[in-house]
Scaffold this active site. Structure first.
Site, PDB file in Angstrom:
ATOM      1  N   GLY A 244      -4.893 -10.343   1.176  1.00  0.00           N
ATOM      2  CA  GLY A 244      -5.025  -9.585  -0.060  1.00  0.00           C
ATOM      3  C   GLY A 244      -6.310  -8.828  -0.269  1.00  0.00           C
ATOM      4  N   PRO A 282      -5.176 -12.300   6.342  1.00  0.00           N
ATOM      5  CG  PRO A 282      -7.147 -11.796   7.513  1.00  0.00           C
ATOM      6  CD  PRO A 282      -6.199 -12.922   7.205  1.00  0.00           C
ATOM      7  NE  ARG A 284      -4.173  -3.298   1.129  1.00  0.00           N
ATOM      8  CZ  ARG A 284      -3.051  -2.677   0.693  1.00  0.00           C
ATOM      9  NH1 ARG A 284      -2.880  -1.396   0.899  1.00  0.00           N
ATOM     10  NH2 ARG A 284      -2.132  -3.348   0.040  1.00  0.00           N
ATOM     11  NE  ARG A 320      -0.512   1.490   1.028  1.00  0.00           N
ATOM     12  CZ  ARG A 320      -1.440   1.759   0.156  1.00  0.00           C
ATOM     13  NH1 ARG A 320      -2.148   2.851   0.249  1.00  0.00           N
ATOM     14  NH2 ARG A 320      -1.690   0.925  -0.815  1.00  0.00           N
ATOM     15  CB  CYS A 350      15.148  17.510   0.723  1.00  0.00           C
ATOM     16  SG  CYS A 350      15.219  18.549   2.167  1.00  0.00           S
ATOM     17  CD  GLU A 351      13.799  11.739  -2.020  1.00  0.00           C
ATOM     18  OE1 GLU A 351      13.385  11.392  -3.156  1.00  0.00           O
ATOM     19  OE2 GLU A 351      14.609  11.106  -1.357  1.00  0.00           O
TER      20      GLU A 351
END
Ligand code: LLP
Length: 423
Positions: A244, A282, A284, A320, A350-351
């Site tokens: 975290g 861990p 990230r 993300r 296409c968004e």
């Protein structure tokens, strides 16, 4: 300008380098979009964990979900790490990368019987169990194999990690963990089951946490439980404090892993728990700032309200921003002298949610290569084939060496499992 990822990511003259390699050159040779990771940066991120835990019985279990490329797992396996996994697929990756099953902790709220069986047979070190129902199934599966599964219960300490609701996991309303007030009885139940051996306690309160205090609060709650559980006659060997720890995407100033651990150890010792083995998970913080996503600028589309910089990477490559409105730094790999303008950096999908950065100051021209920073974690692992786009290639660099650690996906790969109906 100090970039997140520095000193492994830095400008030399006008060109952005990772280690000793020009990132623009990599795109010329390997195409775009492209994930690039620095092995040195990963090992440098691991070092403060190892330093702070030196002299203690401990295990750093890299959370595979953050970046599961085999070369990344191999790097951490060779550095002595264990692994935190959440599926049989991740277990297979760890083994394929030379990881040691005896250093694997198996997390997750929904392990299947087949996954449990495989993990027991492979000899994983511990299951982090999240409910009584799971405990009973695990006991049954283990007993069926004539074994006892080593277990720690993931307890939910009900503390606010102060992070995005989608990546906060330690609150009562989350699906994760055994509620604090049920934990003592659940441990009693666990100890009584024939296929279970209690070995530890586990918590994980969320991700991208940038302060020490939620960890200290969670630790206090966990230690209260350990004392109550042991008073009830069940022995706890290890404390698993989850993962975290956050990284710098823009202006966050998370504590270093060594600072965080020093403060945790001080509390652990002060409360008389210094003899316990410590486990961390861990993800990230070990890989996030060690990677970038490189993408070529295809078209510039200045407009009345917005200027769009259309690049060849999209939400399918890096989810993300679309999913969490996450901010990822974006820089040009070749610094230009002309004045910066404000751009929305968007992909071809296409968004309207397909954006990588909004309102960014960039001096940019078509054909330039942009680097999306801090993309080493939860980038490629969350990529999809939406819009039938093949996933990017991945490279690992170390000094002046470059290895292709995943080939670019070819279009034919994308529907090779599909079948036409009979004529
Ligand atoms: N342990 C457990 C049980 C976890 O669920 C996680 C992450 C970790 C360890 C590693 O956490 P880290 O050190 O990486 O924060 N996709 C999101 C992050 C989801 C995290 C899920 N669990 C994102 O891109 O921000």
């Amino acid at each position: 300008m100090t970039l997140p990822g520095s000193p492994y990511l830095a400008y030399k003259g006008a060109d952005l380098y990772m280690d000793d390699i020009s990132l623009r050159d990599l795109v010329r040779q390997h195409g775009s979009p492209l994930y690039v990771y620095s092995r040195k940066a990963m090992l440098a991120a691991l070092a403060p964990y190892q330093r702070a835990l030196k002299g203690r019985q401990h295990l750093v279990c890299y959370a595979v979900k953050a970046n599961s490329n085999l070369a990344v797992l191999q790097t951490f396996a060779q550095a002595g790490c264990g692994f935190d996994i959440v599926s049989a697929g991740e277990l297979a990756r760890v083994l394929a990368a030379g990881g040691d099953a005896g250093k694997v902790v198996f997390s997750g709220v929904g392990k299947t019987r087949a996954e449990m069986k495989l993990a027991i047979e492979t000899g994983v070190r511990c299951f982090n169990v999240e409910s009584t129902a799971e405990l009973e199934v695990l006991s049954e599966v283990a007993a069926g194999l004539g074994q006892r599964a080593r277990v720690s219960l993931r307890v939910n300490p009900d503390v606010d990690a102060g992070t995005h609701p989608y990546i906060s996991t330690g609150l009562k309303g989350n699906k994760f963990g055994v509620a604090h007030e049920l934990a003592v009885n659940t441990y009693k139940r666990a100890a009584a089951l024939p296929g279970i051996e209690v070995v530890g306690i586990d918590c994980h309160i969320g991700s991208q946490i940038t302060e020490v205090s939620p960890y200290l609060d969670a630790l206090d709650r966990v230690l209260d439980l350990v004392e109550a559980i042991e008073a009830g006659g069940v022995r706890i060997h290890h404390l698993d404090l989850g993962g975290g720890l956050g990284i710098t995407y823009t202006d966050e100033t998370p504590p270093g892993a060594d600072e965080l651990i020093a403060q945790l150890l001080a509390k652990i010792d002060a409360r008389g728990h210094g003899h316990r083995e410590l486990v961390f998970e861990p993800g990230r913080s070990l890989v996030g700032n060690a990677g970038v996503l490189l993408t070529e600028v295809m078209y510039l589309k200045p407009g009345e309200k917005k200027n769009f910089c259309i690049v060849d990477a999209a939400m399918n490559d890096l989810m993300r921003p679309a999913l969490y409105e996450a901010y990822m730094g974006i820089v040009n790999t070749q610094q230009r002298d002309d004045a910066a303008q404000t751009w929305d950096v968007v992909g071809p999908v296409c968004e309207s949610g397909d954006w990588l950065g909004r309102d960014r100051q960039l001096s940019v021209q078509a054909g330039d290569v942009l680097a999306v920073l801090s993309a080493g974690a939860y980038g490629m692992t969350m990529a999809s084939n939406y819009n039938t786009r093949g996933r990017a290639a991945e490279l690992m660099v170390d000094g002046d060496q470059v290895w292709v650690v995943r080939e670019r996906e070819a279009v034919a790969d994308l529907f090779k499992l599909e079948k036409l109906l009979p004529a």
